[in-house]
Design a protein around this motif. Structure first.
Motif, PDB file in Angstrom:
ATOM      1  N   ASP A  12      54.656  43.921  33.719  1.00  0.00           N
ATOM      2  CA  ASP A  12      53.241  44.177  33.446  1.00  0.00           C
ATOM      3  C   ASP A  12      52.589  44.859  34.648  1.00  0.00           C
ATOM      4  O   ASP A  12      52.476  44.260  35.723  1.00  0.00           O
ATOM      5  CB  ASP A  12      52.542  42.856  33.132  1.00  0.00           C
ATOM      6  CG  ASP A  12      51.110  43.052  32.682  1.00  0.00           C
ATOM      7  OD1 ASP A  12      50.297  43.535  33.499  1.00  0.00           O
ATOM      8  OD2 ASP A  12      50.800  42.715  31.530  1.00  0.00           O
ATOM      9  N   ASP A  13      52.135  46.104  34.450  1.00  0.00           N
ATOM     10  CA  ASP A  13      51.520  46.867  35.542  1.00  0.00           C
ATOM     11  C   ASP A  13      50.283  46.179  36.111  1.00  0.00           C
ATOM     12  O   ASP A  13      50.052  46.214  37.317  1.00  0.00           O
ATOM     13  CB  ASP A  13      51.151  48.276  35.078  1.00  0.00           C
ATOM     14  CG  ASP A  13      52.353  49.172  34.883  1.00  0.00           C
ATOM     15  OD1 ASP A  13      53.369  48.969  35.589  1.00  0.00           O
ATOM     16  OD2 ASP A  13      52.290  50.077  34.025  1.00  0.00           O
ATOM     17  N   ASP A  14      49.478  45.570  35.245  1.00  0.00           N
ATOM     18  CA  ASP A  14      48.265  44.894  35.725  1.00  0.00           C
ATOM     19  C   ASP A  14      48.618  43.708  36.621  1.00  0.00           C
ATOM     20  O   ASP A  14      47.980  43.497  37.655  1.00  0.00           O
ATOM     21  CB  ASP A  14      47.404  44.419  34.544  1.00  0.00           C
ATOM     22  CG  ASP A  14      46.765  45.571  33.789  1.00  0.00           C
ATOM     23  OD1 ASP A  14      46.581  46.654  34.384  1.00  0.00           O
ATOM     24  OD2 ASP A  14      46.457  45.390  32.596  1.00  0.00           O
ATOM     25  N   ASP A  15      49.632  42.937  36.225  1.00  0.00           N
ATOM     26  CA  ASP A  15      50.053  41.797  37.049  1.00  0.00           C
ATOM     27  C   ASP A  15      50.609  42.270  38.390  1.00  0.00           C
ATOM     28  O   ASP A  15      50.336  41.660  39.436  1.00  0.00           O
ATOM     29  CB  ASP A  15      51.090  40.951  36.317  1.00  0.00           C
ATOM     30  CG  ASP A  15      50.492  40.107  35.205  1.00  0.00           C
ATOM     31  OD1 ASP A  15      49.254  39.956  35.169  1.00  0.00           O
ATOM     32  OD2 ASP A  15      51.266  39.606  34.372  1.00  0.00           O
ATOM     33  N   LEU A  16      51.379  43.360  38.374  1.00  0.00           N
ATOM     34  CA  LEU A  16      51.919  43.912  39.620  1.00  0.00           C
ATOM     35  C   LEU A  16      50.790  44.364  40.545  1.00  0.00           C
ATOM     36  O   LEU A  16      50.815  44.098  41.741  1.00  0.00           O
ATOM     37  CB  LEU A  16      52.864  45.083  39.329  1.00  0.00           C
ATOM     38  CG  LEU A  16      54.201  44.735  38.681  1.00  0.00           C
ATOM     39  CD1 LEU A  16      54.929  46.005  38.255  1.00  0.00           C
ATOM     40  CD2 LEU A  16      55.064  43.916  39.615  1.00  0.00           C
ATOM     41  N   MET A  17      49.794  45.042  39.983  1.00  0.00           N
ATOM     42  CA  MET A  17      48.672  45.533  40.781  1.00  0.00           C
ATOM     43  C   MET A  17      47.850  44.363  41.334  1.00  0.00           C
ATOM     44  O   MET A  17      47.451  44.366  42.506  1.00  0.00           O
ATOM     45  CB  MET A  17      47.787  46.452  39.949  1.00  0.00           C
ATOM     46  CG  MET A  17      46.660  47.106  40.746  1.00  0.00           C
ATOM     47  SD  MET A  17      45.675  48.248  39.768  1.00  0.00           S
ATOM     48  CE  MET A  17      44.933  47.138  38.581  1.00  0.00           C
ATOM     49  N   PHE A  18      47.601  43.354  40.520  1.00  0.00           N
ATOM     50  CA  PHE A  18      46.833  42.177  40.920  1.00  0.00           C
ATOM     51  C   PHE A  18      47.518  41.467  42.089  1.00  0.00           C
ATOM     52  O   PHE A  18      46.892  41.116  43.090  1.00  0.00           O
ATOM     53  CB  PHE A  18      46.701  41.251  39.701  1.00  0.00           C
ATOM     54  CG  PHE A  18      45.712  40.125  39.827  1.00  0.00           C
ATOM     55  CD1 PHE A  18      44.398  40.349  40.190  1.00  0.00           C
ATOM     56  CD2 PHE A  18      46.108  38.827  39.518  1.00  0.00           C
ATOM     57  CE1 PHE A  18      43.489  39.302  40.277  1.00  0.00           C
ATOM     58  CE2 PHE A  18      45.204  37.772  39.593  1.00  0.00           C
ATOM     59  CZ  PHE A  18      43.899  38.017  39.977  1.00  0.00           C
ATOM     60  N   PHE A  19      48.834  41.296  41.974  1.00  0.00           N
ATOM     61  CA  PHE A  19      49.617  40.640  43.021  1.00  0.00           C
ATOM     62  C   PHE A  19      49.614  41.489  44.293  1.00  0.00           C
ATOM     63  O   PHE A  19      49.418  40.982  45.398  1.00  0.00           O
ATOM     64  CB  PHE A  19      51.055  40.431  42.518  1.00  0.00           C
ATOM     65  CG  PHE A  19      51.840  39.408  43.271  1.00  0.00           C
ATOM     66  CD1 PHE A  19      51.911  38.102  42.835  1.00  0.00           C
ATOM     67  CD2 PHE A  19      52.538  39.750  44.426  1.00  0.00           C
ATOM     68  CE1 PHE A  19      52.661  37.149  43.513  1.00  0.00           C
ATOM     69  CE2 PHE A  19      53.288  38.815  45.122  1.00  0.00           C
ATOM     70  CZ  PHE A  19      53.339  37.512  44.665  1.00  0.00           C
ATOM     71  N   ASN A  20      49.823  42.792  44.142  1.00  0.00           N
ATOM     72  CA  ASN A  20      49.821  43.703  45.279  1.00  0.00           C
ATOM     73  C   ASN A  20      48.470  43.681  45.996  1.00  0.00           C
ATOM     74  O   ASN A  20      48.410  43.664  47.233  1.00  0.00           O
ATOM     75  CB  ASN A  20      50.165  45.123  44.823  1.00  0.00           C
ATOM     76  CG  ASN A  20      50.307  46.077  45.973  1.00  0.00           C
ATOM     77  OD1 ASN A  20      51.120  45.887  46.861  1.00  0.00           O
ATOM     78  ND2 ASN A  20      49.496  47.126  45.971  1.00  0.00           N
TER      79      ASN A  20
END
Length: 150
Positions: A12-20
């Motif tokens: 999930d791109d949104d989860d990756l961005m949120f974590f980053n």
């Protein structure tokens, strides 16, 4: 300054961005330098861990990924002689008891339900970075990481 390497696989791109974004926000005030390696699938994650083999590594695995699940990648990590001692946190939107039990039985160190609040995510990552992983033992009483974080 000491450092920790976090390897994170999620489709999930949104989860990756949120974590980053949370790791970036922490980097300015963290007691440890956090190196983040993010991957859209577990195959790339396993290659990255092998390539960047160092001390102070921890893996975050999303459960629901295409092709192979987080459970399957956890099994692969635990069956790989060079990787089997790396701490793994199953990181999922699901708080299902069966998923939590299976994660523990397969050798995960913690199970964390993905926080929706940015501050909670930062706190969770910060707490992970502060754990002394060389002396850590997985304990089912404290296996659900969100209980420790709060």
């Amino acid at each position: 300054m000491s450092e920790i390497n976090i390897f994170y696989a999620d489709d999930d791109d949104d989860d990756l961005m949120f974590f980053n974004d949370a790791v970036s926000a922490l980097s300015n005030k963290a007691e440890k330098l956090i190196n983040l390696y993010i991957h859209k699938n577990g195959e790339l994650l396993l290659e990255s861990i092998k390539k960047n083999k160092q001390n102070n590594n921890v893996v975050f695995l999303d459960l629901n990924m295409p092709r192979k699940s987080g459970f399957q990648f956890l099994e692969e990590i635990r069956n790989e002689p060079d990787l089997k001692t790396i701490p793994v946190i199953i990181y999922s939107t699901s708080a299902d008891d069966d998923n939590i039990s299976l994660s523990h039985n397969l050798g995960a160190n913690f199970y964390a339900v993905k926080p929706y609040n940015f501050q909670d995510l930062m706190k969770m990552i910060s707490n992970v970075a502060l754990i002394n992983w060389q002396n850590h033992q997985a304990d089912f009483e404290n296996f659900l990481f969100n209980k420790i974080v709060n």
